[in-house]
Motif scaffolding. Sequence first.
Motif, PDB file in Angstrom:
ATOM      1  N   THR A 124       0.457  -0.981  -0.549  1.00 37.97           N
ATOM      2  CA  THR A 124      -0.072   0.677  -0.417  1.00 37.97           C
ATOM      3  C   THR A 124       1.175   1.389   0.324  1.00 37.97           C
ATOM      4  N   LYS A 125       2.212   1.423   0.574  1.00 39.25           N
ATOM      5  CA  LYS A 125       2.821   2.198   0.894  1.00 39.25           C
ATOM      6  C   LYS A 125       4.002   2.232   0.113  1.00 39.25           C
ATOM      7  N   GLN A 126       4.396   1.372  -0.691  1.00 44.68           N
ATOM      8  CA  GLN A 126       5.219   0.645  -1.594  1.00 44.68           C
ATOM      9  C   GLN A 126       6.466   1.513  -0.587  1.00 44.68           C
ATOM     10  N   LEU A 127       6.755  -0.138   0.269  1.00 43.70           N
ATOM     11  CA  LEU A 127       7.715   0.491   1.391  1.00 43.70           C
ATOM     12  C   LEU A 127       9.727  -0.498   0.617  1.00 43.70           C
ATOM     13  N   ASP A 128      10.297  -0.695   1.112  1.00 43.76           N
ATOM     14  CA  ASP A 128      11.526  -1.083   0.750  1.00 43.76           C
ATOM     15  C   ASP A 128      11.009  -1.489   2.218  1.00 43.76           C
ATOM     16  N   LEU A 129      11.099  -1.721   2.909  1.00 47.88           N
ATOM     17  CA  LEU A 129      11.332  -2.396   4.307  1.00 47.88           C
ATOM     18  C   LEU A 129       9.850  -2.794   5.043  1.00 47.88           C
ATOM     19  N   VAL A 130       9.931  -3.907   5.251  1.00 47.11           N
ATOM     20  CA  VAL A 130       8.529  -3.589   6.158  1.00 47.11           C
ATOM     21  C   VAL A 130       9.084  -4.629   7.429  1.00 47.11           C
ATOM     22  N   THR A 131       8.922  -4.575   8.771  1.00 49.37           N
ATOM     23  CA  THR A 131       9.698  -5.797   9.823  1.00 49.37           C
ATOM     24  C   THR A 131       8.838  -5.623  11.151  1.00 49.37           C
ATOM     25  N   ASN A 132       9.369  -6.252  12.049  1.00 52.81           N
ATOM     26  CA  ASN A 132       8.573  -6.286  13.293  1.00 52.81           C
ATOM     27  C   ASN A 132      10.045  -6.141  14.268  1.00 52.81           C
ATOM     28  N   LEU A 133      10.886  -5.524  13.846  1.00 51.50           N
ATOM     29  CA  LEU A 133      12.384  -5.816  14.633  1.00 51.50           C
ATOM     30  C   LEU A 133      12.745  -4.586  15.550  1.00 51.50           C
ATOM     31  N   VAL A 134      12.836  -4.057  15.096  1.00 56.23           N
ATOM     32  CA  VAL A 134      13.159  -1.639  15.331  1.00 56.23           C
ATOM     33  C   VAL A 134      11.781  -1.354  15.331  1.00 56.23           C
ATOM     34  N   PRO A 135      11.625  -1.321  16.788  1.00 60.63           N
ATOM     35  CA  PRO A 135      11.892  -1.994  17.949  1.00 60.63           C
ATOM     36  C   PRO A 135      12.029  -3.788  18.122  1.00 60.63           C
ATOM     37  N   ARG A 136      12.461  -4.818  18.421  1.00 57.44           N
ATOM     38  CA  ARG A 136      11.551  -5.629  18.412  1.00 57.44           C
ATOM     39  C   ARG A 136      10.487  -6.610  19.608  1.00 57.44           C
ATOM     40  N   SER A 137       9.463  -6.990  19.124  1.00 54.61           N
ATOM     41  CA  SER A 137       8.331  -6.611  21.243  1.00 54.61           C
ATOM     42  C   SER A 137       7.786  -7.528  21.035  1.00 54.61           C
ATOM     43  N   PHE A 138       7.202  -8.467  20.193  1.00 54.07           N
ATOM     44  CA  PHE A 138       7.607 -10.252  19.595  1.00 54.07           C
ATOM     45  C   PHE A 138       8.509 -11.196  20.004  1.00 54.07           C
ATOM     46  N   PRO A 139       7.242 -12.135  20.090  1.00 53.97           N
ATOM     47  CA  PRO A 139       9.220 -13.367  20.315  1.00 53.97           C
ATOM     48  C   PRO A 139      10.024 -12.964  20.001  1.00 53.97           C
ATOM     49  N   TYR A 140      11.035 -14.189  20.051  1.00 49.43           N
ATOM     50  CA  TYR A 140      11.864 -14.327  19.160  1.00 49.43           C
ATOM     51  C   TYR A 140      12.177 -15.963  18.772  1.00 49.43           C
ATOM     52  N   GLY A 141      11.748 -15.220  17.127  1.00 52.61           N
ATOM     53  CA  GLY A 141      11.267 -16.499  16.586  1.00 52.61           C
ATOM     54  C   GLY A 141       9.944 -16.462  15.486  1.00 52.61           C
ATOM     55  N   ILE A 178      16.158   4.593   3.025  1.00 52.41           N
ATOM     56  CA  ILE A 178      15.132   3.842   2.909  1.00 52.41           C
ATOM     57  C   ILE A 178      14.082   3.779   3.634  1.00 52.41           C
ATOM     58  N   HIS A 179      12.971   3.427   2.614  1.00 52.54           N
ATOM     59  CA  HIS A 179      11.566   3.587   3.288  1.00 52.54           C
ATOM     60  C   HIS A 179      11.016   2.371   3.723  1.00 52.54           C
ATOM     61  N   TRP A 180      10.649   2.686   5.031  1.00 53.61           N
ATOM     62  CA  TRP A 180      10.452   1.424   6.034  1.00 53.61           C
ATOM     63  C   TRP A 180       9.368   1.725   7.168  1.00 53.61           C
ATOM     64  N   GLU A 181       8.644   0.855   7.333  1.00 53.05           N
ATOM     65  CA  GLU A 181       8.014   1.180   8.456  1.00 53.05           C
ATOM     66  C   GLU A 181       8.218  -0.493  10.100  1.00 53.05           C
ATOM     67  N   ASN A 182       7.653  -0.201  10.684  1.00 50.86           N
ATOM     68  CA  ASN A 182       7.475  -1.376  11.959  1.00 50.86           C
ATOM     69  C   ASN A 182       6.329  -1.602  12.127  1.00 50.86           C
ATOM     70  N   ILE A 183       5.857  -2.888  12.400  1.00 50.44           N
ATOM     71  CA  ILE A 183       5.143  -3.514  13.644  1.00 50.44           C
ATOM     72  C   ILE A 183       5.661  -3.732  14.834  1.00 50.44           C
ATOM     73  N   SER A 184       4.648  -3.704  15.658  1.00 52.02           N
ATOM     74  CA  SER A 184       4.640  -3.888  16.895  1.00 52.02           C
ATOM     75  C   SER A 184       3.311  -4.303  17.393  1.00 52.02           C
ATOM     76  N   LEU A 185       3.889  -5.082  18.929  1.00 53.94           N
ATOM     77  CA  LEU A 185       2.651  -5.666  19.510  1.00 53.94           C
ATOM     78  C   LEU A 185       2.253  -3.973  20.815  1.00 53.94           C
ATOM     79  N   ASP A 186       1.300  -4.718  21.773  1.00 56.09           N
ATOM     80  CA  ASP A 186       1.064  -3.073  22.592  1.00 56.09           C
ATOM     81  C   ASP A 186       2.012  -3.747  24.188  1.00 56.09           C
ATOM     82  N   GLU A 187       2.285  -4.882  23.468  1.00 57.25           N
ATOM     83  CA  GLU A 187       3.002  -5.298  24.502  1.00 57.25           C
ATOM     84  C   GLU A 187       4.845  -6.306  24.523  1.00 57.25           C
ATOM     85  N   ASP A 188       5.659  -6.023  24.984  1.00 60.13           N
ATOM     86  CA  ASP A 188       6.760  -6.416  24.576  1.00 60.13           C
ATOM     87  C   ASP A 188       7.183  -7.747  25.115  1.00 60.13           C
TER      88      ASP A 188
END
Length: 227
Positions: A124-141, A178-188
Amino acid sequence: MNDSPPSQVGAVVLARTDSTRFPRKVFTDFMGQPMLGYLLERLTHCFPKQQIVVATSDRTIDDDITRFCEEYQVPCFRGDLNNVCHRAISAAKSQGWQWFARVNGDSPLFDESLTRRAIDVCLTKQLDLVTNLVPRSFPYGISSEIVRTSTLERMMPLAEECELEHVTKVLYEHLDSIHWENISLDEDVSSIRMTVDTPDDLRQLTERITRCGVGSSAVTFRDLIPT
């Protein structure tokens, strides 16, 4: 399968047979089937098989991965052992994908909803990277990275030789370019491990899945977070 991601997006699964801490872990029994098979089955809930490619090394020791992919009827791409970044790019380009989801062969709990969300944001946003690691809030893995293939290829020359064994590290070293965005959880909950690096990881993860009472193919990381 309904509601497949657009054809310009696919999943690149990084896998190899040898591991210092856990040799042949991709073929170890995970909830009644080889771990790589379990992961591929979960991937097919999101991607059709023609939008999945397993990227392994070109060494003889990884011939078993190629044979497994043939039996499972998913493409297998073979490339340099140490330059994993180039291997992932080449695998995505071999399938004509403008973006790809990086998937680790030792993280079997692929999360369909997270990946669909990441793909939607990225396209939708034509990004170079979407990640959930910056910062990491999801379980490792439990990671999701949707990468624009051409951007990673353009950035690869900026990587130090030691960084090429990591597919996307060069992007994180140059986020301002680059153009990027992070996805985070409400809790770490990033301290919780849901990857399989060692036999002990395997034992603990399978025990938690068994105890949670959800079918192994339907279990999500949320089912395994202590309440």
